[in-house]
Design a protein around this motif. Structure first.
Motif, PDB file in Angstrom:
ATOM      1  N   PHE A 175       0.836  -1.196   0.000  1.00 36.99           N
ATOM      2  CA  PHE A 175       0.000   0.000   0.000  1.00 36.99           C
ATOM      3  C   PHE A 175       0.874   1.250   0.000  1.00 36.99           C
ATOM      4  O   PHE A 175       0.639   2.185  -0.772  1.00 36.99           O
ATOM      5  N   LEU A 176       1.895   1.267   0.843  1.00 39.33           N
ATOM      6  CA  LEU A 176       2.816   2.407   0.864  1.00 39.33           C
ATOM      7  C   LEU A 176       3.502   2.559  -0.495  1.00 39.33           C
ATOM      8  O   LEU A 176       3.648   3.664  -1.005  1.00 39.33           O
ATOM      9  N   ARG A 177       3.902   1.455  -1.088  1.00 41.67           N
ATOM     10  CA  ARG A 177       4.642   1.486  -2.352  1.00 41.67           C
ATOM     11  C   ARG A 177       3.766   1.920  -3.525  1.00 41.67           C
ATOM     12  O   ARG A 177       4.209   2.662  -4.396  1.00 41.67           O
ATOM     13  N   THR A 178       2.502   1.473  -3.532  1.00 45.41           N
ATOM     14  CA  THR A 178       1.677   1.682  -4.725  1.00 45.41           C
ATOM     15  C   THR A 178       0.571   2.713  -4.586  1.00 45.41           C
ATOM     16  O   THR A 178       0.104   3.239  -5.596  1.00 45.41           O
ATOM     17  N   ARG A 179       0.120   3.014  -3.363  1.00 47.52           N
ATOM     18  CA  ARG A 179      -1.088   3.818  -3.214  1.00 47.52           C
ATOM     19  C   ARG A 179      -0.927   5.067  -2.359  1.00 47.52           C
ATOM     20  O   ARG A 179      -1.481   6.108  -2.704  1.00 47.52           O
ATOM     21  N   PHE A 180      -0.286   4.957  -1.221  1.00 43.50           N
ATOM     22  CA  PHE A 180      -0.286   6.065  -0.264  1.00 43.50           C
ATOM     23  C   PHE A 180       0.357   7.304  -0.876  1.00 43.50           C
ATOM     24  O   PHE A 180       1.491   7.273  -1.329  1.00 43.50           O
ATOM     25  N   ASP A 181      -0.387   8.386  -0.901  1.00 45.86           N
ATOM     26  CA  ASP A 181       0.077   9.653  -1.486  1.00 45.86           C
ATOM     27  C   ASP A 181       0.672   9.457  -2.872  1.00 45.86           C
ATOM     28  O   ASP A 181       1.711  10.019  -3.205  1.00 45.86           O
ATOM     29  N   GLY A 182       0.029   8.621  -3.675  1.00 45.43           N
ATOM     30  CA  GLY A 182       0.486   8.374  -5.035  1.00 45.43           C
ATOM     31  C   GLY A 182       1.525   7.287  -5.143  1.00 45.43           C
ATOM     32  O   GLY A 182       2.006   6.996  -6.231  1.00 45.43           O
ATOM     33  N   GLY A 183       1.895   6.687  -4.039  1.00 46.32           N
ATOM     34  CA  GLY A 183       2.878   5.602  -4.041  1.00 46.32           C
ATOM     35  C   GLY A 183       4.278   6.106  -3.730  1.00 46.32           C
ATOM     36  O   GLY A 183       4.636   7.229  -4.078  1.00 46.32           O
ATOM     37  N   THR A 184       5.017   5.283  -3.042  1.00 45.71           N
ATOM     38  CA  THR A 184       6.374   5.636  -2.637  1.00 45.71           C
ATOM     39  C   THR A 184       7.324   4.536  -3.097  1.00 45.71           C
ATOM     40  O   THR A 184       7.305   3.428  -2.552  1.00 45.71           O
ATOM     41  N   PRO A 185       8.137   4.818  -4.116  1.00 47.06           N
ATOM     42  CA  PRO A 185       9.093   3.807  -4.574  1.00 47.06           C
ATOM     43  C   PRO A 185       9.987   3.344  -3.419  1.00 47.06           C
ATOM     44  O   PRO A 185      10.288   4.107  -2.507  1.00 47.06           O
ATOM     45  N   ASN A 186      10.377   2.098  -3.476  1.00 44.48           N
ATOM     46  CA  ASN A 186      11.293   1.526  -2.496  1.00 44.48           C
ATOM     47  C   ASN A 186      10.769   1.661  -1.068  1.00 44.48           C
ATOM     48  O   ASN A 186      11.504   1.998  -0.147  1.00 44.48           O
ATOM     49  N   ALA A 187       9.477   1.413  -0.881  1.00 42.46           N
ATOM     50  CA  ALA A 187       8.873   1.538   0.452  1.00 42.46           C
ATOM     51  C   ALA A 187       9.556   0.623   1.466  1.00 42.46           C
ATOM     52  O   ALA A 187       9.770   1.028   2.612  1.00 42.46           O
ATOM     53  N   LEU A 188       9.896  -0.578   1.061  1.00 49.83           N
ATOM     54  CA  LEU A 188      10.536  -1.493   2.001  1.00 49.83           C
ATOM     55  C   LEU A 188      11.892  -0.963   2.443  1.00 49.83           C
ATOM     56  O   LEU A 188      12.222  -0.984   3.628  1.00 49.83           O
ATOM     57  N   GLY A 189      12.661  -0.440   1.519  1.00 53.80           N
ATOM     58  CA  GLY A 189      13.946   0.171   1.872  1.00 53.80           C
ATOM     59  C   GLY A 189      13.775   1.379   2.769  1.00 53.80           C
ATOM     60  O   GLY A 189      14.556   1.592   3.700  1.00 53.80           O
ATOM     61  N   ARG A 190      12.749   2.153   2.495  1.00 57.08           N
ATOM     62  CA  ARG A 190      12.481   3.322   3.343  1.00 57.08           C
ATOM     63  C   ARG A 190      12.101   2.896   4.762  1.00 57.08           C
ATOM     64  O   ARG A 190      12.514   3.527   5.731  1.00 57.08           O
ATOM     65  N   LEU A 191      11.311   1.828   4.871  1.00 59.10           N
ATOM     66  CA  LEU A 191      10.959   1.321   6.200  1.00 59.10           C
ATOM     67  C   LEU A 191      12.197   0.818   6.934  1.00 59.10           C
ATOM     68  O   LEU A 191      12.316   0.995   8.148  1.00 59.10           O
ATOM     69  N   ALA A 192      13.108   0.210   6.209  1.00 55.22           N
ATOM     70  CA  ALA A 192      14.366  -0.227   6.836  1.00 55.22           C
ATOM     71  C   ALA A 192      15.137   0.981   7.357  1.00 55.22           C
ATOM     72  O   ALA A 192      15.712   0.934   8.459  1.00 55.22           O
ATOM     73  N   ARG A 193      15.124   2.073   6.605  1.00 55.57           N
ATOM     74  CA  ARG A 193      15.803   3.286   7.067  1.00 55.57           C
ATOM     75  C   ARG A 193      15.086   3.917   8.263  1.00 55.57           C
ATOM     76  O   ARG A 193      15.727   4.496   9.143  1.00 55.57           O
ATOM     77  N   VAL A 194      13.760   3.786   8.309  1.00 52.56           N
ATOM     78  CA  VAL A 194      13.018   4.247   9.489  1.00 52.56           C
ATOM     79  C   VAL A 194      13.526   3.487  10.715  1.00 52.56           C
ATOM     80  O   VAL A 194      13.817   4.091  11.756  1.00 52.56           O
TER      81      VAL A 194
END
Length: 92
Positions: free
Chosen positions: A22-41
Motif C-alpha cells: 500500500f505504501l509502495r503503490t497507493r499512499f500519497d500516489g505511491g512511494t518507490p522503495n517503500a521497504l527500503g524506506r521502512l528499513a531506514r526508518v
C-alpha cells in the motif's frame, strides 16, 4: 505479550506485506522503495529518532495518517480483491 493473539503470525505477516505494498503503490500516489524506506526508518529509530519523526522523514507523512489511509483503503476494497491487489506484487 497479552496483546498478541496466539496463532495470528501468518495473518499478521500478510497484513504487513499488504501495508508495505500500500505504501509502495497507493499512499500519497505511491512511494518507490517503500521497504527500503521502512528499513531506514528502523535504522533512524535505532539512532535515536522517534518513530514518528523517522517515518515522516522517509514518507513525508505522519505514521497515523498512513495507518488511517490504509485502514480506509482496506475497508473500501473489502469486496473487491482485484482492486485491493491492483499494482501490487500480489496482483494475478
Amino acid at each position: 505479550n497479552a496483546e498478541i493473539e496466539r496463532g495470528n503470525g501468518a495473518r499478521d505477516e500478510r497484513l504487513g506485506a499488504l501495508y508495505v505494498e500500500f505504501l509502495r503503490t497507493r499512499f500519497d500516489g505511491g512511494t518507490p522503495n517503500a521497504l527500503g524506506r521502512l528499513a531506514r526508518v528502523t535504522r533512524d529509530v535505532g539512532r535515536g529518532s522517534t518513530f514518528g519523526d523517522a517515518f515522516a522523514k522517509r514518507f513525508g507523512a505522519k505514521p497515523a495518517d498512513a495507518e488511517k489511509a490504509f485502514v480506509d483503503f482496506m475497508a473500501s476494497t473489502q469486496n473487491n480483491p482485484s482492486e485491493r491487489l491492483r499494482g501490487t506484487l500480489f496482483a494475478g
